[in-house]
Design an enzyme around this catalytic site. Structure first.
Site, mmCIF file in Angstrom:
data_model
loop_
_atom_site.group_PDB
_atom_site.id
_atom_site.type_symbol
_atom_site.label_atom_id
_atom_site.label_comp_id
_atom_site.label_asym_id
_atom_site.label_seq_id
_atom_site.Cartn_x
_atom_site.Cartn_y
_atom_site.Cartn_z
ATOM 1 N N CYS A 252 43.172 39.699 35.747
ATOM 2 C CA CYS A 252 43.801 39.353 37.027
ATOM 3 C C CYS A 252 45.254 39.822 36.999
ATOM 4 O O CYS A 252 45.782 40.352 37.974
ATOM 5 C CB CYS A 252 43.785 37.836 37.237
ATOM 6 N N CYS B 277 36.970 39.466 43.506
ATOM 7 C CA CYS B 277 37.871 40.172 42.588
ATOM 8 C C CYS B 277 37.148 40.520 41.295
ATOM 9 O O CYS B 277 37.290 41.626 40.780
ATOM 10 C CB CYS B 277 39.100 39.311 42.275
ATOM 11 N N ARG C 148 36.807 34.470 46.925
ATOM 12 C CA ARG C 148 37.703 35.594 46.634
ATOM 13 C C ARG C 148 37.744 35.875 45.134
ATOM 14 O O ARG C 148 37.799 37.033 44.723
ATOM 15 C CB ARG C 148 39.106 35.295 47.168
ATOM 16 N N HIS D 71 47.781 41.913 39.613
ATOM 17 C CA HIS D 71 48.627 41.059 40.449
ATOM 18 C C HIS D 71 49.938 40.618 39.802
ATOM 19 O O HIS D 71 50.734 39.937 40.443
ATOM 20 C CB HIS D 71 47.813 39.870 40.946
#
Lengths: 105, 158, 279
Positions: free
Chosen positions: C193, C240, C236, C197
């Protein structure tokens, strides 16, 4: 499309009334394929929106399936006063329809 | 932060208006009659010229800087492209909204009624990069403006 | 400055990925400081709460479209549908208020650590536990009725501050699991992740501007133009995971609840601002 498919907000500023509305509708173009079955999803879209204020037609808008899903429309007109009723009606290509009204604020 | 506050205030208002509006829902329009009025030839036309011809009876328009189109330079998602059209001219009868590179370019027509002000907004689908075109009919003449919108394939939207 | 911050984070990431145990090396308070420093250095001058707007915080072109959409947001009818659900009486005569005594506006109380059951309780989980306790069928966690209900509750909670507490050792373990999940590489693309991000926030993935992780937990549920409907945070998460070609976990699985716990803690001090619209 049983109920509550139109949300309206109408506001008077000076002599101009601006109406914003949001409609709940799939707006299928007929060109999209169902991801699971691979078959084309039949066209299903709002083809006409009619707006009235104080019983007079203020806008007629015709659409293709090129308007986005859950369509948004804003338009303006003169000649109305606060408290007058704005009525929005839509009809789709499959014969479905709905209408709603709101008072001008 | 200002954005947040604005949308919060706005929404509170809109919910109240929505509840009031829903009360008076009744399908008064006869669907058949309305569908008949829909300009099938124009909306199903595959080219700009065919669409304009069918919708307005002409293909030539005068470019006008009196027409303003507000649309993003780059569409964040081609499925929902916000477009606003306004025209600073009198006697406007109708506005046609087209997306030049869509399979069927004509997206919407707006016919002004009593007191109609040429100032409309909607959200449209754009399949490809291309011009958004507004054709405004005023005093029997056709005026137009265009704005290029880039439609891209997103990395996380895909 | 940005480079320095990047190095710091890279060290953090590698340390966690290389030896999972070292997720426990820093405390949640230290993590929060490090995380905030990273984003304030990468995107200087942006007020904390603005980060709740995701990619629109930093991408001005998309921001214009987004503002036009938020002017009459497509999730408006869903808030009302959620209100109807909230007011619908269960077959046994109870309503959601019997479980949520403070009324709909209590987003601030979730997620929380349940010390007795030793688990993270999220709002959707609490909604379904309320339903089953009252003899109703649980709702599916990704979209539909639960998203509408969450939209109504979140809307009623807008402006509430996020204040996630980590009260005991077990809670800390769950937090650390969420943190490890966040920094662990996964899927065929082998991305964590954090790769997208944190490290690459503000850079482009094809033409999308990668959103900063800060504030990722604030605006749910979300109406995504791509979905054409509302979806939940865990929907979500699975999206992802799928995008990095990893097998997604189930919505409300322990993995995703712990991840939400970690992410929400990283948003401490920010405001809940759901529902929201995204591309």
């Amino acid at each position: 499309m049983a109920k509550k498919t139109i949300k309206i907000r109408a506001k008077l500023k000076g002599d101009k009334t601006t109406v914003k509305c949001l409609m709940t509708h799939p707006m299928e173009t007929g060109l999209r394929k169902d991801k699971k079955t691979g078959k084309l999803i039949p066209a299903h879209f709002i083809s006409e929106v009619v707006a009235e204020a104080g019983g007079k037609n203020v806008l007629t808008s015709n659409w293709s399936g090129g308007v986005s899903k859950n369509p948004y429309l804003s338009f303006a007109f003169t000649g109305a006063a606060k408290g007058d009723e704005v009525k929005i009606s839509w009809t789709d290509n499959q014969g479905g329809s709905d209408s709603a009204s709101a008072k001008i604020k | 932060m200002t954005t947040n506050i604005k949308r919060r205030v706005f929404l509170k208002g809109s919910l109240a208006a929505g509840t009031a509006g829903v009360a008076a829902s009744a399908g008064l329009l006869a669907p058949q009659a309305v569908v008949a009025a829909w300009n099938e030839k124009a909306f199903k036309a595959k080219s700009m010229d065919d669409a304009l011809n069918a919708a307005l009876g002409a293909t030539s328009t005068d470019a006008s800087d009196k027409i303003k189109i507000k649309a993003p330079d780059i569409a964040e998602n081609g499925a929902v492209v916000p477009v606003s059209i306004s025209a600073d001219m009198s006697g406007v009868e109708s506005i046609a909204l087209l997306a030049a590179n869509n399979n069927t370019p004509l997206v919407a027509t707006f016919n002004m009624g009593a007191g109609g002000v040429p100032d409309v907004s909607t959200r449209i689908k754009m399949a490809n990069t291309g011009d958004v075109i507004a054709v405004v009919k005023a005093g029997g003449k056709l005026h137009s403006a265009r704005k290029s919108v880039k439609v891209t394939i997103g990395g996380c939207g895909g | 400055m940005t480079r320095l911050a990047l190095v710091v984070v890279l060290v953090l990431i590698t340390s966690i990925v290389l030896a999972d145990k070292r997720a426990t090396d820093s405390t949640p308070a230290e993590d929060l400081r490090l995380y905030r420093d990273f984003f304030s250095k990468r995107f200087p001058g942006i007020p904390l709460n603005e980060f709740g707007n995701g990619t629109y915080t930093i991408d001005s072109v998309s921001r214009d479209s987004w503002k036009a959409i938020e002017a009459f947001p497509p999730y408006t009818p869903m808030i009302e549908a959620g209100e109807t659900l909230w007011n619908t009486v269960f077959a046994n005569g109870n309503t959601y208020v019997n479980c949520f005594h403070e009324g709909p506006g209590q987003r601030k109380n979730f997620p929380y650590w349940d010390s007795k059951r030793k688990m993270v309780v999220t709002l959707p989980l609490a909604i379904n536990e309320c339903r089953t306790a009252n003899g109703e069928k649980p709702l599916s966690y990704q979209k539909g009725a639960i998203a509408n209900l969450l939209a109504y509750m979140s809307y009623a909670s807008r402006g509430q501050k996020i204040d996630i507490e980590i009260p005991d050792k077990d809670a800390l373990a769950a937090y650390n699991e969420g943190k490890s999940f966040y920094f662990a590489r996964r899927g065929q693309l082998n991305f964590s992740c954090a790769h997208c991000h944190m490290e690459s926030a503000g850079m482009h993935m094809r033409t999308d501007t990668l959103s900063p992780a800060l504030g990722h937990a604030t605006g749910w549920p979300v109406y995504r133009s791509k979905w054409g409907e509302l979806g939940t945070l865990h929907r979500r998460f699975s999206g992802c995971n799928e995008q990095v070609r990893a097998k997604p976990f189930k919505a409300q699985s322990k993995e995703y609840r712990n991840l939400e716990y970690f992410l929400s803690h990283m948003s401490n001090g920010m405001e809940y601002d759901g529902p929201s619209a995204r591309r």
